[in-house]
Design a protein around this motif. Structure first.
Motif, mmCIF file in Angstrom:
data_model
loop_
_atom_site.group_PDB
_atom_site.id
_atom_site.type_symbol
_atom_site.label_atom_id
_atom_site.label_comp_id
_atom_site.label_asym_id
_atom_site.label_seq_id
_atom_site.Cartn_x
_atom_site.Cartn_y
_atom_site.Cartn_z
ATOM 1 N N PRO A 40 0.808 -1.229 0.000
ATOM 2 C CA PRO A 40 0.000 0.000 0.000
ATOM 3 C C PRO A 40 0.836 1.272 0.000
ATOM 4 C CG PRO A 40 -0.942 -1.600 1.500
ATOM 5 C CD PRO A 40 0.372 -2.179 1.045
ATOM 6 N N GLY A 41 0.482 2.178 -0.902
ATOM 7 C CA GLY A 41 1.160 3.467 -0.985
ATOM 8 C C GLY A 41 2.538 3.428 -1.613
ATOM 9 N N LYS A 42 2.916 2.280 -2.151
ATOM 10 C CA LYS A 42 4.243 2.111 -2.761
ATOM 11 C C LYS A 42 4.100 1.713 -4.228
ATOM 12 C CE LYS A 42 6.667 2.751 1.012
ATOM 13 N NZ LYS A 42 7.566 3.927 1.142
ATOM 14 N N PRO A 43 5.145 1.941 -5.015
ATOM 15 C CA PRO A 43 5.092 1.466 -6.412
ATOM 16 C C PRO A 43 5.306 -0.040 -6.465
ATOM 17 C CG PRO A 43 7.227 2.422 -5.949
ATOM 18 C CD PRO A 43 6.382 2.666 -4.727
ATOM 19 N N PRO A 44 4.920 -0.656 -7.552
ATOM 20 C CA PRO A 44 5.242 -2.076 -7.729
ATOM 21 C C PRO A 44 6.750 -2.304 -7.734
ATOM 22 C CG PRO A 44 3.515 -1.418 -9.251
ATOM 23 C CD PRO A 44 4.059 -0.166 -8.631
ATOM 24 N N LYS A 45 7.123 -3.506 -7.302
ATOM 25 C CA LYS A 45 8.517 -3.918 -7.245
ATOM 26 C C LYS A 45 8.690 -5.161 -8.103
ATOM 27 C CE LYS A 45 11.677 -6.119 -3.957
ATOM 28 N NZ LYS A 45 11.790 -6.665 -2.593
ATOM 29 N N LEU A 73 3.234 -17.791 -10.331
ATOM 30 C CA LEU A 73 4.172 -17.267 -9.345
ATOM 31 C C LEU A 73 3.953 -18.076 -8.074
ATOM 32 C CD1 LEU A 73 6.162 -15.057 -8.219
ATOM 33 C CD2 LEU A 73 4.096 -13.809 -7.524
ATOM 34 N N THR A 74 5.006 -18.655 -7.570
ATOM 35 C CA THR A 74 4.920 -19.432 -6.329
ATOM 36 C C THR A 74 5.788 -18.766 -5.270
ATOM 37 O OG1 THR A 74 4.511 -21.510 -7.505
ATOM 38 C CG2 THR A 74 5.318 -21.669 -5.247
ATOM 39 N N ILE A 75 5.214 -18.635 -4.093
ATOM 40 C CA ILE A 75 5.965 -18.133 -2.952
ATOM 41 C C ILE A 75 6.001 -19.256 -1.919
ATOM 42 C CG2 ILE A 75 6.287 -16.237 -1.317
ATOM 43 C CD1 ILE A 75 4.097 -14.709 -2.899
ATOM 44 N N SER A 76 7.178 -19.708 -1.617
ATOM 45 C CA SER A 76 7.354 -20.782 -0.628
ATOM 46 C C SER A 76 7.712 -20.171 0.718
ATOM 47 C CB SER A 76 8.459 -21.734 -1.083
ATOM 48 O OG SER A 76 8.168 -22.264 -2.351
ATOM 49 N N ASN A 77 7.312 -20.860 1.794
ATOM 50 C CA ASN A 77 7.689 -20.410 3.139
ATOM 51 C C ASN A 77 7.382 -18.918 3.323
ATOM 52 O OD1 ASN A 77 8.756 -20.413 5.731
ATOM 53 N ND2 ASN A 77 10.867 -20.143 5.003
ATOM 54 N N LEU A 78 6.096 -18.595 3.220
ATOM 55 C CA LEU A 78 5.666 -17.203 3.315
ATOM 56 C C LEU A 78 6.247 -16.499 4.539
ATOM 57 C CD1 LEU A 78 1.867 -17.130 2.375
ATOM 58 C CD2 LEU A 78 3.679 -15.731 1.353
ATOM 59 N N GLN A 79 6.739 -15.301 4.285
ATOM 60 C CA GLN A 79 7.259 -14.459 5.358
ATOM 61 C C GLN A 79 6.310 -13.273 5.578
ATOM 62 O OE1 GLN A 79 10.230 -15.311 7.193
ATOM 63 N NE2 GLN A 79 9.499 -17.153 6.106
ATOM 64 N N PRO A 80 6.346 -12.669 6.759
ATOM 65 C CA PRO A 80 5.422 -11.547 7.030
ATOM 66 C C PRO A 80 5.475 -10.439 5.984
ATOM 67 C CG PRO A 80 6.528 -12.228 9.045
ATOM 68 C CD PRO A 80 7.167 -13.004 7.920
ATOM 69 N N GLU A 81 6.648 -10.191 5.446
ATOM 70 C CA GLU A 81 6.797 -9.096 4.467
ATOM 71 C C GLU A 81 6.235 -9.450 3.091
ATOM 72 O OE1 GLU A 81 9.200 -10.660 6.088
ATOM 73 O OE2 GLU A 81 10.987 -11.035 4.815
ATOM 74 N N ASP A 82 5.795 -10.693 2.905
ATOM 75 C CA ASP A 82 5.267 -11.116 1.608
ATOM 76 C C ASP A 82 3.784 -10.800 1.443
ATOM 77 O OD1 ASP A 82 7.224 -14.196 1.718
ATOM 78 O OD2 ASP A 82 7.800 -12.145 1.148
ATOM 79 N N PHE A 83 3.121 -10.398 2.505
ATOM 80 C CA PHE A 83 1.695 -10.099 2.392
ATOM 81 C C PHE A 83 1.539 -8.756 1.689
ATOM 82 C CE2 PHE A 83 0.045 -13.758 4.409
ATOM 83 C CZ PHE A 83 1.035 -14.164 5.283
ATOM 84 N N ALA A 84 0.997 -8.805 0.494
ATOM 85 C CA ALA A 84 0.992 -7.676 -0.430
ATOM 86 C C ALA A 84 0.083 -8.041 -1.597
ATOM 87 C CB ALA A 84 2.416 -7.396 -0.945
ATOM 88 N N THR A 85 0.049 -7.175 -2.610
ATOM 89 C CA THR A 85 -0.685 -7.465 -3.834
ATOM 90 C C THR A 85 0.316 -7.777 -4.938
ATOM 91 O OG1 THR A 85 -2.513 -6.032 -3.162
ATOM 92 C CG2 THR A 85 -2.369 -6.585 -5.490
ATOM 93 N N TYR A 86 -0.007 -8.771 -5.746
ATOM 94 C CA TYR A 86 0.883 -9.233 -6.807
ATOM 95 C C TYR A 86 0.215 -9.054 -8.166
ATOM 96 C CZ TYR A 86 3.660 -11.065 -3.027
ATOM 97 O OH TYR A 86 4.428 -11.161 -1.884
ATOM 98 N N PHE A 87 1.006 -8.597 -9.133
ATOM 99 C CA PHE A 87 0.529 -8.371 -10.497
ATOM 100 C C PHE A 87 1.448 -9.063 -11.486
ATOM 101 C CE2 PHE A 87 -2.525 -5.000 -9.702
ATOM 102 C CZ PHE A 87 -2.059 -4.381 -8.556
#
Lengths: 108, 121
Positions: A40-45, A73-87
């Motif tokens: 939120p409030g940031k550009p895509p990375k 897109l697969t994310i393994s071993n989710l970390q707290p910082e991974d909760f976001a929106t993906y495009f």
């Protein structure tokens, strides 16, 4: 225009889980497919380019695969910082270079 | 490292012209390895690719906006710009500038922070 159908639109998961997000192209785009993460409030990375190549500095728990016109897109071993929106975005041929509608990954 | 920063008015009246500038620092717009891109994001339409420009001056535009858009580059100021004419309420969005990399299959590896533009009288 090439349509990118991204699913699911939202996803709930817990830290340590493995999640998969899919983009389906309406026609062949070779491997001209990128994945981005946006908070939120940031550009895509940029995370992944050329469908499966990890961008510099991106953790190896992120990975991309392709099967024809389906991209994951697969994310393994989710970390707290991974909760976001993906495009996803396709950059094949003539413009417009369309994005998927996004997947919001939320903490369960 | 390379950074991009958008600038321009946050409020534009309907039927007027939206003008934004992206200043590139830590790198040069003259590099042939990159293109310079504008994208916008609105709640209703998600992320929308607007167009890009190469150092040579060559441009590509989204066909849905082509009749109203111009992207230009000013190498002396290390900037590139977006002009959108005859704006309507649906042009209200956050506008991002970004760098596209040919060697990364045209992925956008560096983005500005974005600037909110509201179209309203």
């Amino acid at each position: 225009d090439i349509q990118m159908t991204q699913s699911p639109s939202s996803l709930s998961a817990s830290e340590g889980d493995r999640v998969t997000i899919t983009c389906r192209a309406s026609q062949s785009i070779s491997t001209y497919l990128s994945w981005y993460q946006q908070k939120p409030g940031k550009p895509p990375k940029l995370l992944i380019y050329a469908a499966s190549s990890l961008h510099t500095g991106v953790p190896s728990r992120f990975s991309g695969q392709t099967s024809g016109t389906d991209f994951t897109l697969t994310i393994s071993n989710l970390q707290p910082e991974d909760f976001a929106t993906y495009f996803c975005q396709q950059t094949y041929g003539d413009p417009p270079y369309t994005f998927g509608q996004g997947t919001k990954l939320e903490m369960k | 490292q390379v950074q991009l920063q958008e600038s321009g008015p946050g409020l534009v009246k309907p039927a007027e012209t939206l003008s934004l500038t992206c200043t590139v620092s830590g790198g040069s717009v003259r590099s042939g390895d990159y293109d310079w891109t504008w994208i916008r994001q609105s709640p209703g339409k998600g992320l929308e690719w607007i167009g890009n420009i190469y150092y040579s001056g060559g441009t590509k535009y989204n066909p849905s906006l082509r009749s109203r858009v111009t992207i230009s580059v000013d190498t002396s100021k290390n900037q590139f710009s977006l002009t959108l004419r005859s704006v309507i309420a649906a042009d209200t969005a956050v506008y991002f500038c970004a760098r596209g990399v040919a060697g990364l299959f045209e992925a956008l590896d560096i983005w500005g922070q974005g600037t909110m533009v509201t179209v309203s009288s």
